[in-house]
Scaffold this active site. Sequence first.
Site, PDB file in Angstrom:
ATOM      1  N   HIS A 122       0.864  -1.180   0.000  1.00 12.30           N
ATOM      2  CA  HIS A 122       0.000   0.000   0.000  1.00 12.30           C
ATOM      3  C   HIS A 122       0.907   1.238   0.000  1.00 12.30           C
ATOM      4  O   HIS A 122       2.000   1.194   0.575  1.00 12.30           O
ATOM      5  CB  HIS A 122      -0.823  -0.057   1.298  1.00 12.30           C
ATOM      6  CG  HIS A 122      -1.888   0.978   1.440  1.00 12.30           C
ATOM      7  ND1 HIS A 122      -1.625   2.283   1.777  1.00 12.30           N
ATOM      8  CD2 HIS A 122      -3.236   0.892   1.304  1.00 12.30           C
ATOM      9  CE1 HIS A 122      -2.773   2.952   1.858  1.00 12.30           C
ATOM     10  NE2 HIS A 122      -3.759   2.134   1.569  1.00 12.30           N
ATOM     11  N   ASP A 199       2.959  -4.524   7.960  1.00  7.15           N
ATOM     12  CA  ASP A 199       1.743  -3.726   7.809  1.00  7.15           C
ATOM     13  C   ASP A 199       0.562  -4.688   7.904  1.00  7.15           C
ATOM     14  O   ASP A 199       0.280  -5.430   6.970  1.00  7.15           O
ATOM     15  CB  ASP A 199       1.789  -3.018   6.443  1.00  7.15           C
ATOM     16  CG  ASP A 199       0.445  -2.397   6.055  1.00  7.15           C
ATOM     17  OD1 ASP A 199      -0.530  -2.538   6.815  1.00  7.15           O
ATOM     18  OD2 ASP A 199       0.389  -1.768   4.982  1.00  7.15           O
ATOM     19  N   GLN A 202      -4.725  -5.105   6.772  1.00  9.81           N
ATOM     20  CA  GLN A 202      -5.751  -6.001   6.231  1.00  9.81           C
ATOM     21  C   GLN A 202      -5.821  -7.330   6.963  1.00  9.81           C
ATOM     22  O   GLN A 202      -6.689  -8.152   6.691  1.00  9.81           O
ATOM     23  CB  GLN A 202      -5.508  -6.274   4.736  1.00  9.81           C
ATOM     24  CG  GLN A 202      -5.698  -5.086   3.835  1.00  9.81           C
ATOM     25  CD  GLN A 202      -7.137  -4.568   3.814  1.00  9.81           C
ATOM     26  OE1 GLN A 202      -8.078  -5.267   4.155  1.00  9.81           O
ATOM     27  NE2 GLN A 202      -7.290  -3.322   3.419  1.00  9.81           N
ATOM     28  N   LYS A 225     -10.351  -0.679   9.949  1.00 10.43           N
ATOM     29  CA  LYS A 225     -10.415  -1.834   9.041  1.00 10.43           C
ATOM     30  C   LYS A 225     -10.877  -3.074   9.796  1.00 10.43           C
ATOM     31  O   LYS A 225     -10.896  -4.169   9.243  1.00 10.43           O
ATOM     32  CB  LYS A 225      -9.039  -2.088   8.426  1.00 10.43           C
ATOM     33  CG  LYS A 225      -8.460  -0.865   7.716  1.00 10.43           C
ATOM     34  CD  LYS A 225      -8.367  -1.038   6.234  1.00 10.43           C
ATOM     35  CE  LYS A 225      -7.917   0.241   5.566  1.00 10.43           C
ATOM     36  NZ  LYS A 225      -6.761   0.072   4.716  1.00 10.43           N
ATOM     37  N   CYS A 363      -4.568   2.731  -3.704  1.00 13.49           N
ATOM     38  CA  CYS A 363      -3.310   3.121  -3.050  1.00 13.49           C
ATOM     39  C   CYS A 363      -2.224   2.084  -3.299  1.00 13.49           C
ATOM     40  O   CYS A 363      -1.403   1.806  -2.403  1.00 13.49           O
ATOM     41  CB  CYS A 363      -3.491   3.335  -1.549  1.00 13.49           C
ATOM     42  SG  CYS A 363      -4.653   4.628  -1.156  1.00 13.49           S
TER      43      CYS A 363
END
Length: 404
Positions: A122, A199, A202, A225, A363
Amino acid sequence: MENDFPAAALARQFPLLVARPELAYLDSAATSQLHESVIERIVRFYREDNATVHRSSCPMGSEATVAYAAARKFVAQYVNAADATEIVFVRSTTEAINLVANSWGRTILRPGDEVLLTAMEHHSNILPWQDIAKRQGAGLRLCAITAAGEIDRDDFLQKLTERTKMVAIGHVSNVLGTVNPLDELIPQARRVGAAIFVDGAQRVASGPIDVQRLGCDFYALSGHKAFAPMGIGVLYGRCPWLKTLPPYQLGGGMVDRVSMDCSTFREPPEKWEAGTPNVAGALALRSALEFLRSIDWKSYDHHCASIRSRMDDAVRSLPGVRILGSPEKKTAIFSFVSDRVHAHDLATALSTKGICVRAGHHCAQPLHAAYGVPASCRASFSLYNAEEDCDRLIDGIRWALDYF
Ligand SMILES: *Cc1c(COP(=O)(O)O)cnc(C)c1O
């Protein structure tokens, strides 16, 4: 492939979905809806408990301080951190990445060093590294991905060298849904002595997280999220880093002593939380994680597999439509393109039928460049999406293709 994951029953626990039964909400990778317990927690905090932490002497103040500390402890247990002091409340994944890139980067990165990313990151997990690498005279490498949408393992090993000081990698791709094999990649990065940033934006709504098992140095996630509100996120950082790195932001709440020529800082986590924190957000995030703790992830994996085979079968019958990537392990995120209809037109047409998808580069421009397309349409399924949403999406795409 049918399954018994209770998606429809879960959907009834999300007030927005109940209020808008006409929608097929397939945009949870952009932001998820809030669980009823989360909304109730926010309302209760502002109606009955509103106070800042640490400083207030009114009864709400000490209660807020206790609840805020308990939320931190809960997050630590949820991600299996060794200690609650390794959990920093931040605004978002983006803020967590900026924090680490800046604080770690200006301390550690030297000319000739390298930061290794992947082509499926991202933008939030690219730009802060690009900037700090440039400022420190260090290099940025991008590991290639395969046509299937997986990390190219050979390329990864080739670009991972003694010069690599940081490997920053997504746990789950927000475009392809790929679940990256961190169990394999992290030990390899460790062997060259690189630090590892994951990261997890998600991941948090799609599977369990165990930072100690992963063996990463940093892990970031966003509340919005994962059924919590916007404006709250988490940075996990291993204790030695959070103790020794310089603070990213300075201000109230994080200092020990302040004089005009020299100030000293408090220990983590306070050192990393300058200013008034988002207390309601932290409490709400705890409620969201309590809900997530009740999820049977094995059963959810079956549910995702069932949605996936339904999507794959149906898309094969749609002329000129293809789904980007076909990784072995993925969550229920599907980005697709038509060779005839632009992604934005497709998304606009679907929205007239109450089907919420997203069009654009999500993104992730390097990823779209790798597939040779400027944009795609993304349908992201979450815990509250059933097979019926999938069927509506497919019918909608079929209708839109006829329409254009
Ligand atoms: C959404 C997302 C981000 C950014 O999260 P914010 O909450 O906008 O800071 C970073 N990485 C991935 C993989 C994402 O999906």
